[in-house]
Design an enzyme around this catalytic site. Structure first.
Site, PDB file in Angstrom:
ATOM      1  N   ARG A   1     -56.928  28.544   0.863  1.00 36.23           N
ATOM      2  CA  ARG A   1     -56.426  28.462   2.244  1.00 36.23           C
ATOM      3  C   ARG A   1     -56.479  27.023   2.752  1.00 36.23           C
ATOM      4  NH1 ARG A   1     -59.112  32.694   6.236  1.00 36.23           N
ATOM      5  NH2 ARG A   1     -60.760  31.152   6.248  1.00 36.23           N
TER       6      ARG A   1
ATOM      7  N   LYS B   1     -55.605  26.873   9.141  1.00 40.26           N
ATOM      8  CA  LYS B   1     -56.859  26.670   9.874  1.00 40.26           C
ATOM      9  C   LYS B   1     -56.949  25.218  10.342  1.00 40.26           C
ATOM     10  CE  LYS B   1     -61.231  29.107   9.624  1.00 40.26           C
ATOM     11  NZ  LYS B   1     -60.971  30.259  10.480  1.00 40.26           N
TER      12      LYS B   1
ATOM     13  N   GLU C   1     -53.408  38.231  17.094  1.00 43.59           N
ATOM     14  CA  GLU C   1     -54.857  38.225  16.822  1.00 43.59           C
ATOM     15  C   GLU C   1     -55.596  37.672  18.034  1.00 43.59           C
ATOM     16  OE1 GLU C   1     -56.435  35.448  13.940  1.00 43.59           O
ATOM     17  OE2 GLU C   1     -54.536  34.381  13.818  1.00 43.59           O
TER      18      GLU C   1
HETATM   19  C1  LIG Z   1     -61.003  31.649  10.543  1.00 45.09           C
HETATM   20  C2  LIG Z   1     -60.137  32.531  11.374  1.00 45.09           C
HETATM   21  C3  LIG Z   1     -60.138  33.939  11.232  1.00 45.09           C
HETATM   22  C4  LIG Z   1     -61.095  34.659  10.325  1.00 45.09           C
HETATM   23  O1  LIG Z   1     -60.907  34.377   8.978  1.00 45.09           O
HETATM   24  P1  LIG Z   1     -62.051  34.715   7.910  1.00 45.09           P
HETATM   25  O2  LIG Z   1     -61.516  34.128   6.652  1.00 45.09           O
HETATM   26  O3  LIG Z   1     -62.156  36.189   7.830  1.00 45.09           O
HETATM   27  O4  LIG Z   1     -63.290  34.088   8.404  1.00 45.09           O
HETATM   28  C5  LIG Z   1     -59.244  34.668  11.994  1.00 45.09           C
HETATM   29  N1  LIG Z   1     -58.408  34.078  12.877  1.00 45.09           N
HETATM   30  C6  LIG Z   1     -58.393  32.743  13.048  1.00 45.09           C
HETATM   31  C7  LIG Z   1     -57.457  32.157  14.032  1.00 45.09           C
HETATM   32  C8  LIG Z   1     -59.248  31.928  12.300  1.00 45.09           C
HETATM   33  O5  LIG Z   1     -59.215  30.603  12.488  1.00 45.09           O
END
Ligand SMILES: *Cc1c(COP(=O)(O)O)cnc(C)c1O
Length: 341
Positions: A82, A184, A220
């Site tokens: 990722r 991210k 989300e």
């Molecule tokens: C990091 C993150 C998540 C959760 O991802 P995980 O890999 O399960 O920790 C969900 N939404 C956003 C916007 C994120 O930055």
């Protein structure tokens, strides 16, 4: 190895400085050898790319002590993948995936005294990140970067049990179609701070963001993906190109199918359908699943049948199974658990 004398159970989700962190620098078109350092501070030029144009991204994962005393991490290869994709979208040099996993292992091993003991509920949180480090004043990608991983022990996410949250439907958008919602990037969090501060002031734990184009579909929250359970026991999660692909959510979908024999589907979910679901949860590394009891849409309340006292029954099974795998109580799927030797 002697553990640090910390009150593990009362730790919060905060920064505790540990002994060693990993650093690698990108310069003249290549990453250097990289290695551990005890220096927790970074000295940067005033014009560094990260300071001017926010060229920065990050990851988050945990190390755990299993029931039989091993120290493990959960699917670090997916964090490496990722971060690679994120870096490409931000015109940053991707950090090699195999070196990422090796660096995670090195940081955990060097700070083993800070990995909370089994049963404490606490974990060691790892934060890999990367930023543009050389001076950039004309808008363009930096040519020098630093990749780092530090770790900090964090306390049990749910002190005194997981109480269902109340969310509100946000009037702000989290991510544009074809934007950066699926990576991210630090910038995604910078722009979410105002909406979350406003939501907290109004008494809500989190924002539910809808799709920016039509405001009809569930996306989300600021930092966690949604899982819903239908009244006939099917697990569903929103499908969208502007959602961050949560590793926890992807793992839970596999757990639902392979361990619990449930139907699990990723599809577009209209906000109109939410009132018909039986359970709702938020998934991410920090909490695994936080149960949601209620969602408020401009004064209109949607209350899930699972209520405001405890996790819904299927959410609970998903939570217990995934944490069972992470803590070494259940056999993991191939490659999910990476042991630190
Ligand atoms: C990091 C993150 C998540 C959760 O991802 P995980 O890999 O399960 O920790 C969900 N939404 C956003 C916007 C994120 O930055």
């Amino acid at each position: 190895m002697e553990k640090k004398d910390l009150d593990w159970a009362s730790l919060g989700f905060g920064y505790v400085q540990t002994e060693q962190r990993y650093v690698s620098n990108f310069k003249d078109g290549k990453w250097d050898e990289g290695g551990l350092t005890t220096d927790a501070n970074i000295v940067l030029n005033e014009c560094a790319g990260v300071l001017q144009y926010a060229q920065t991204c990050f990851e988050g994962l945990k190390a755990y002590t299993t029931e039989d005393g091993r120290i493990v991490t959960f699917r670090p290869d997916l964090n490496a993948d990722r971060m690679y994709t994120t870096a490409q979208r931000l015109e940053m040099p991707p950090f090699p995936k195999d070196k990422f996993v090796e660096a995670v292992k090195a940081v955990v091993k060097a700070n083993a005294a800070y990995v909370p003991p089994y049963g404490s509920g606490a974990t060691l949180y790892l934060r890999p990140y990367m930023f543009g480090s050389n001076p950039v004043i004309g808008v363009k990608p930096a040519t020098e970067y630093q990749f780092r991983i530090f770790c900090t022990p964090v306390g049990p996410y749910f002190k005194g049990g997981a109480k269902p949250l109340t969310l509100c439907v946000s009037d702000f958008d989290r991510a544009a179609p074809h934007g950066t919602g699926n990576i991210k990037a630090g910038l995604n969090y910078a722009m979410s701070l105002h909406p979350i501060v406003e939501a907290h002031k109004a008494g809500y734990a989190e924002n539910m963001y809808l799709d920016a184009a039509t405001r009809t579909k569930v996306e989300e929250t600021g930092g966690a993906n949604f899982l819903f359970v239908t009244k006939d026991g099917k697990v569903v999660t929103p499908k969208s190109n502007s959602i961050l692909p949560s590793i926890t959510r992807r793992s839970l979908m596999i757990v639902a199918k392979e361990y619990l024999g449930l139907e699990a589907e990723e599809r577009e979910i209209y906000f109109d359908e939410v009132k018909d679901f039986a359970e709702c949860g938020l998934c991410g590394t920090a909490a695994v699943i936080s149960p949601v009891g209620k969602i408020v849409d401009h004064g209109k309340e949607i209350s899930f049948p699972s209520g405001m006292d405890e996790m819904g029954p299927i959410t609970k099974k998903l939570y217990d199974t995934l944490t069972g795998i992470q803590m070494g109580r259940l056999d993991p799927p191939e490659g999910w658990i990476v042991e630190i030797d």
